[in-house]
Design a protein around this motif. Structure first.
Motif, PDB file in Angstrom:
ATOM      1  N   GLY A 154     -27.741 -53.169  11.979  1.00 37.23           N
ATOM      2  CA  GLY A 154     -28.676 -53.335  13.178  1.00 37.23           C
ATOM      3  C   GLY A 154     -28.092 -54.362  14.256  1.00 37.23           C
ATOM      4  N   ASN A 155     -28.380 -54.179  15.646  1.00 38.49           N
ATOM      5  CA  ASN A 155     -27.955 -54.977  16.699  1.00 38.49           C
ATOM      6  C   ASN A 155     -28.393 -56.480  16.707  1.00 38.49           C
ATOM      7  OD1 ASN A 155     -30.580 -53.845  17.302  1.00 38.49           O
ATOM      8  ND2 ASN A 155     -30.137 -54.742  19.501  1.00 38.49           N
ATOM      9  N   ASP A 156     -27.674 -57.225  17.261  1.00 41.87           N
ATOM     10  CA  ASP A 156     -27.915 -58.584  17.283  1.00 41.87           C
ATOM     11  C   ASP A 156     -27.674 -59.281  15.941  1.00 41.87           C
ATOM     12  OD1 ASP A 156     -28.100 -58.932  20.037  1.00 41.87           O
ATOM     13  OD2 ASP A 156     -30.254 -58.141  19.773  1.00 41.87           O
ATOM     14  N   THR A 157     -27.364 -58.634  15.229  1.00 38.44           N
ATOM     15  CA  THR A 157     -26.782 -59.335  13.736  1.00 38.44           C
ATOM     16  C   THR A 157     -25.494 -59.947  13.841  1.00 38.44           C
ATOM     17  OG1 THR A 157     -28.109 -57.935  12.326  1.00 38.44           O
ATOM     18  CG2 THR A 157     -25.891 -58.779  11.598  1.00 38.44           C
ATOM     19  N   GLY A 174     -33.510 -56.726   5.450  1.00 38.94           N
ATOM     20  CA  GLY A 174     -34.578 -56.467   6.407  1.00 38.94           C
ATOM     21  C   GLY A 174     -34.180 -57.321   7.538  1.00 38.94           C
ATOM     22  N   GLN A 175     -35.071 -57.124   8.678  1.00 41.78           N
ATOM     23  CA  GLN A 175     -35.020 -57.721   9.840  1.00 41.78           C
ATOM     24  C   GLN A 175     -35.030 -59.231   9.729  1.00 41.78           C
ATOM     25  OE1 GLN A 175     -37.697 -56.396  12.903  1.00 41.78           O
ATOM     26  NE2 GLN A 175     -36.177 -57.122  14.573  1.00 41.78           N
ATOM     27  N   GLY A 176     -33.857 -60.195  10.503  1.00 36.35           N
ATOM     28  CA  GLY A 176     -34.174 -61.513  10.749  1.00 36.35           C
ATOM     29  C   GLY A 176     -33.878 -62.102   9.414  1.00 36.35           C
ATOM     30  N   VAL A 177     -33.184 -61.685   8.538  1.00 32.82           N
ATOM     31  CA  VAL A 177     -32.822 -62.217   7.413  1.00 32.82           C
ATOM     32  C   VAL A 177     -31.676 -63.087   7.549  1.00 32.82           C
ATOM     33  CG1 VAL A 177     -31.875 -61.959   5.195  1.00 32.82           C
ATOM     34  CG2 VAL A 177     -33.776 -60.460   5.791  1.00 32.82           C
ATOM     35  N   THR A 178     -31.501 -64.383   6.779  1.00 38.90           N
ATOM     36  CA  THR A 178     -30.612 -65.225   6.944  1.00 38.90           C
ATOM     37  C   THR A 178     -29.702 -65.253   5.377  1.00 38.90           C
ATOM     38  OG1 THR A 178     -31.206 -66.513   8.597  1.00 38.90           O
ATOM     39  CG2 THR A 178     -29.562 -67.607   7.333  1.00 38.90           C
ATOM     40  N   VAL A 179     -28.404 -64.906   5.407  1.00 35.72           N
ATOM     41  CA  VAL A 179     -27.853 -64.878   4.173  1.00 35.72           C
ATOM     42  C   VAL A 179     -26.725 -66.166   4.079  1.00 35.72           C
ATOM     43  CG1 VAL A 179     -26.527 -63.783   2.108  1.00 35.72           C
ATOM     44  CG2 VAL A 179     -28.375 -62.510   3.597  1.00 35.72           C
ATOM     45  N   GLU A 180     -26.261 -66.809   3.033  1.00 34.29           N
ATOM     46  CA  GLU A 180     -25.539 -67.927   3.281  1.00 34.29           C
ATOM     47  C   GLU A 180     -24.710 -68.166   1.684  1.00 34.29           C
ATOM     48  OE1 GLU A 180     -24.603 -72.515   4.586  1.00 34.29           O
ATOM     49  OE2 GLU A 180     -26.683 -71.585   4.539  1.00 34.29           O
ATOM     50  N   GLU A 220     -30.597 -54.664   8.652  1.00 36.16           N
ATOM     51  CA  GLU A 220     -31.451 -54.607   9.926  1.00 36.16           C
ATOM     52  C   GLU A 220     -30.872 -55.611  11.063  1.00 36.16           C
ATOM     53  OE1 GLU A 220     -33.309 -52.182  10.454  1.00 36.16           O
ATOM     54  OE2 GLU A 220     -34.143 -51.312   8.488  1.00 36.16           O
ATOM     55  N   SER A 221     -31.632 -55.457  12.106  1.00 35.14           N
ATOM     56  CA  SER A 221     -31.216 -56.439  13.377  1.00 35.14           C
ATOM     57  C   SER A 221     -31.404 -57.808  13.292  1.00 35.14           C
ATOM     58  CB  SER A 221     -31.924 -55.664  14.732  1.00 35.14           C
ATOM     59  OG  SER A 221     -33.138 -55.785  14.394  1.00 35.14           O
ATOM     60  N   ASP A 222     -30.950 -58.663  14.007  1.00 30.20           N
ATOM     61  CA  ASP A 222     -31.068 -60.041  14.277  1.00 30.20           C
ATOM     62  C   ASP A 222     -31.005 -60.709  12.812  1.00 30.20           C
ATOM     63  OD1 ASP A 222     -32.251 -60.113  17.001  1.00 30.20           O
ATOM     64  OD2 ASP A 222     -33.846 -58.790  16.122  1.00 30.20           O
ATOM     65  N   CYS A 223     -30.078 -60.404  11.976  1.00 33.69           N
ATOM     66  CA  CYS A 223     -29.715 -61.124  10.765  1.00 33.69           C
ATOM     67  C   CYS A 223     -28.741 -61.975  11.050  1.00 33.69           C
ATOM     68  CB  CYS A 223     -29.469 -60.127   9.678  1.00 33.69           C
ATOM     69  SG  CYS A 223     -30.695 -58.970   8.955  1.00 33.69           S
ATOM     70  N   ILE A 224     -28.347 -63.012  10.150  1.00 29.65           N
ATOM     71  CA  ILE A 224     -27.427 -64.147  10.256  1.00 29.65           C
ATOM     72  C   ILE A 224     -26.640 -64.020   8.820  1.00 29.65           C
ATOM     73  CG2 ILE A 224     -26.550 -66.314  10.682  1.00 29.65           C
ATOM     74  CD1 ILE A 224     -28.922 -66.894  12.614  1.00 29.65           C
ATOM     75  N   LEU A 225     -25.653 -63.544   8.742  1.00 29.46           N
ATOM     76  CA  LEU A 225     -24.692 -63.616   7.517  1.00 29.46           C
ATOM     77  C   LEU A 225     -23.567 -64.626   7.651  1.00 29.46           C
ATOM     78  CD1 LEU A 225     -24.197 -59.640   6.923  1.00 29.46           C
ATOM     79  CD2 LEU A 225     -26.178 -61.053   6.281  1.00 29.46           C
ATOM     80  N   TYR A 226     -23.973 -65.808   7.124  1.00 27.81           N
ATOM     81  CA  TYR A 226     -23.207 -66.857   7.027  1.00 27.81           C
ATOM     82  C   TYR A 226     -21.749 -66.695   6.174  1.00 27.81           C
ATOM     83  CZ  TYR A 226     -26.294 -69.658   9.993  1.00 27.81           C
ATOM     84  OH  TYR A 226     -27.146 -70.160  11.049  1.00 27.81           O
TER      85      TYR A 226
END
Length: 457
Positions: free
Chosen positions: A269-272, A304-310, A287-293
């Motif tokens: 999704g966009n803004d990831t 899902g949306q807005g998930v952060t994975v590091e 989904e959108s708005d995620c951050i995958l460090y």
């Protein structure tokens, strides 16, 4: 107009130095032959025949869900012989057949559509896909008449001095009028340097009988075949670049595309935002708005949306909105993580469901468990799910507080709104609203160290 396609996939590919058939080596997570099948299908061609030979059963197994038919080339006697092996597929059909190779995964659906459109518009009996290259060594040369229609195609080993100077090369991908192709195949011979039946001889046979043969030139990148591990890595880099640029065009930020590895079927999704070192494979949806460090691996999972994975691994699982994972977490297959969950450092989850709002912050193992919402796990909690022979289930209710260094020995149930004291080993059901303490009472033996002669000054 009826359109169909044949894909040549019978070769072993000796230069790959592999027990795996060449066409089954993967580029960006998908077998090369399946790339070709999917590209043809995107071009709205449904009737596809695969010519198999070496390790035919392996190729059939890898393509069994693609709804294709098969023809068998018992001996590999050249490309013309391969198409002759598919003659039963062509008999009784009227229209156009395209022929592709299973080791050329970079052809695009736009090119396939252009090929059919050109073939029809120009009223050709055969149309060749070609490319202009600086160094044509090793490729068959396309010899044109008056810089327009194709006169013949000459394999490199059969070229004369003048033909070797031609830099328009054959891609080994074509369109043919089906009836004209069947007629011409009956006339080809193996009188050449290789002693093989060349499909390219069909071009000259058609031309000599007054049939029009056309050609469309495309970038060499698309016609590049894979015959070695070096070429496999080149194809991987080209497709990786295409995939990453497509995601970026769709609104995904990829900090370093050269060091980000995304399989072809992944959806984002966009803004990831994706940092370097991530490997995202299989049928993954982010989904959108995620951050995958940096430096995570995600396979066949839904994020899902807005998930952060590091710095974590997620395999064949789902992760709900606004959850954080990592660093150094390991979510194993068949796990379902809810919304706003915290899966912290050195946490491992295996085949378990974790409901919304639960916090598992560090150094914890949860296996074969159902965990409710709003729970909190202290450091060092272990779900003891295996007795050496069988695995058992643990159920933990909503809003439960699990103290540090707790062992939950499965099968066991912890009901809603319970507290478990740190250091407990729980083997029996904990009632709703209870505090469970399952540890030995502390005893202090004063002066014991000195009596034993262990006191150090």
């Amino acid at each position: 107009m009826y359109n169909c396609a044949i894909i040549l996939a019978a070769g072993q590919g000796t230069r790959m130095k592999s027990s795996l058939p060449k066409v089954l080596h993967k580029v960006c997570g998908k077998e090369m032959v399946n790339h070709v099948i999917d590209t043809i299908r995107k071009s709205e061609i449904e009737d596809i025949n695969l010519v198999v030979g070496n390790a035919a059963e392996k190729v059939k197994e890898a393509t069994k869900e693609k709804n294709v038919s098969y023809s068998v080339q018992e001996k590999q006697l050249g490309t013309g012989h391969a198409v002759i092996s598919a003659i039963d597929f062509l008999k009784g059909k009227k229209g156009t057949v395209a022929i592709f190779t299973g080791d050329s995964p970079l052809i695009t659906d736009d090119t396939v559509k252009d090929l059919f459109e050109f073939h029809k518009k120009e009223k050709c009996f055969a149309t060749v896909i070609t490319s202009i290259v600086d160094n044509p060594t090793g490729y068959g040369r396309v010899i044109r008449e008056n810089s327009k229609d194709v006169k013949k195609i000459v394999e490199h080993k059969d070229c004369n001095e003048e033909e070797l100077k031609v830099n328009e090369v054959n891609s080994a991908m074509y369109c043919f009028d089906i009836e004209a192709l069947i007629e011409s195949l009956s006339k080809i011979t193996n009188d050449n340097a290789q002693g093989e039946y060349y499909l390219t001889d069909v071009i000259e046979i058609m031309k000599n009988s007054g049939k029009k043969v056309g050609a469309i030139a495309i970038p060499f990148e698309e016609i590049m075949g894979v015959n070695s591990r070096i070429q496999l890595s080149q194809a991987e880099n080209i497709m990786k670049k295409r995939i990453n640029e497509l995601h970026m065009a769709n609104g995904v930020t990829i900090i370093d595309p050269n060091n980000t590895y995304i399989d072809v079927d992944v959806k984002i999704g966009n803004d990831t935002i994706i940092y370097p070192g991530n490997v995202i494979k299989g049928n993954t949806l982010i989904e959108s708005d995620c951050i995958l460090y940096s430096n995570s691996r995600i396979l066949d999972s839904t994020i899902g949306q807005g998930v952060t994975v590091e710095n974590s691994v997620i395999l064949e699982s789902t992760v709900g909105d606004k959850t954080t994972v990592g660093p150094f977490a390991y979510i194993r297959p068949e796990s379902s993580i809810g919304k706003s969950v915290r899966v912290g450092d050195f946490v491992e989850i295996k085949k378990s469901s974790i409901d919304d709002g639960t916090k598992i912050s560090h150094l914890t193992y949860i296996g074969d468990a159902e965990v409710g919402s709003g729970c909190n796990f202290g450091c060092g909690t272990v779900v003891v799910n295996y007795d050496g022979e069988n695995k058992y289930k643990t159920i933990i209710g909503n809003n439960s507080f699990i103290g540090c260094n707790t062992n939950l020995v499965s099968p066991v149930k912890v009901n809603d709104n319970t507290y478990i004291a740190a250091g407990s080993t729980i083997t029996n059901e904990v009632p709703k609203g209870a505090l469970a303490v399952a540890r030995a009472r502390q005893i202090n033996k004063e002066g014991w160290v000195e009596k034993k002669g262990l006191y150090k000054k």
